[in-house]
Design a protein around this motif. Structure first.
Motif, PDB file in Angstrom:
ATOM      1  N   VAL A  41       0.837  -1.207   0.000  1.00  0.00           N
ATOM      2  CA  VAL A  41       0.000   0.000   0.000  1.00  0.00           C
ATOM      3  C   VAL A  41       0.871   1.257   0.000  1.00  0.00           C
ATOM      4  CG1 VAL A  41      -1.560   1.359   1.489  1.00  0.00           C
ATOM      5  CG2 VAL A  41      -2.054  -1.046   1.021  1.00  0.00           C
ATOM      6  N   GLN A  95      -8.856  -2.841  -4.633  1.00  0.00           N
ATOM      7  CA  GLN A  95      -9.695  -2.075  -3.702  1.00  0.00           C
ATOM      8  C   GLN A  95      -9.949  -2.871  -2.430  1.00  0.00           C
ATOM      9  OE1 GLN A  95     -10.583   1.250  -3.935  1.00  0.00           O
ATOM     10  NE2 GLN A  95     -11.002   0.806  -1.794  1.00  0.00           N
ATOM     11  N   PHE A  98      -6.909  -2.431  -0.301  1.00  0.00           N
ATOM     12  CA  PHE A  98      -6.885  -1.127   0.376  1.00  0.00           C
ATOM     13  C   PHE A  98      -7.863  -1.128   1.550  1.00  0.00           C
ATOM     14  CE2 PHE A  98      -5.087   0.508  -3.678  1.00  0.00           C
ATOM     15  CZ  PHE A  98      -3.960   1.143  -3.146  1.00  0.00           C
ATOM     16  N   ASP A 102      -6.861  -0.722   5.531  1.00  0.00           N
ATOM     17  CA  ASP A 102      -7.415   0.454   6.199  1.00  0.00           C
ATOM     18  C   ASP A 102      -7.985   0.153   7.582  1.00  0.00           C
ATOM     19  OD1 ASP A 102      -7.266   3.030   5.449  1.00  0.00           O
ATOM     20  OD2 ASP A 102      -9.215   3.115   4.466  1.00  0.00           O
TER      21      ASP A 102
END
Length: 182
Positions: A41, A95, A98, A102
């Motif tokens: 990331v 996605q 991510f 997160d």
């Protein structure tokens, strides 16, 4: 640092690492997979090969490859081959990757409670500790592009003089395996 103080700091770091690792088993990821995903990331487009992941994680190429395969199988990263050399492999975060990276855990929440000055001091101290340990073991430091001696702002934007490529402002804040302290 005196032996007694060093021993206390080491105990605190060990306890912090164990607390953090116990939460790293969330979302069907083990700590190695979470670390590799976190690196990808933050890594720039030149620093996402299996060997660079291995270097950053201070592990073997084989272990890194297995970790990357598991992340790919879970749909968190995608493998791509270079247009110039099909043997050169790189990984991009999806996605879903991510979203998984997160995740906020108790360490994030504890860091949020620190005042700004304490947070800056902690980051500087821990970064110095990591640099010293990496240097002692002969490992690459990795670092943010914008802190590298090859990073140059010019009239048209940002530029890497080593790789001879233009950089976006986002890339300037990413990790690079070619990083060299200014």
């Amino acid at each position: 640092m005196k032996t007694e103080s060093r021993s206390r700091v080491r105990a605190v770091l060990d306890r912090l690492q164990r607390l953090n690792a116990s939460e790293d088993w969330a979302d069907d990821l083990n700590p190695a997979q979470r670390s590799a995903l976190g690196y990808l990331v933050r890594a720039n487009r030149f620093s996402r090969s299996p060997s660079q992941v291995a270097d950053y994680l201070c592990t073997t190429r084989g272990t890194a490859s297995q970790t990357l395969k598991a992340l790919e199988k879970k749909g968190l990263i995608e493998r791509s081959a270079s247009d110039d050399d099909k043997r050169t492999i790189s990984y991009d975060v999806t996605q879903a990757g991510f979203d998984a990276a997160d995740r906020v855990d108790s360490l994030d929440e504890a860091l949020e409670r620190l005042d700004t000055e304490s947070g800056v001091r902690l980051e500087e101290t821990l970064s110095e500790l990591i640099r010293n340990q990496l240097a002692a073991r002969g490992f690459r430091s990795f670092g943010l592009c914008k802190t590298c001696k090859y990073h140059r702002p010019d009239k048209s934007g940002l530029y890497c003089t080593l790789l001879q490529v233009d950089l976006s402002p986002e890339q300037a804040g990413q990790l690079c395996h070619e990083h060299s302290a200014a």
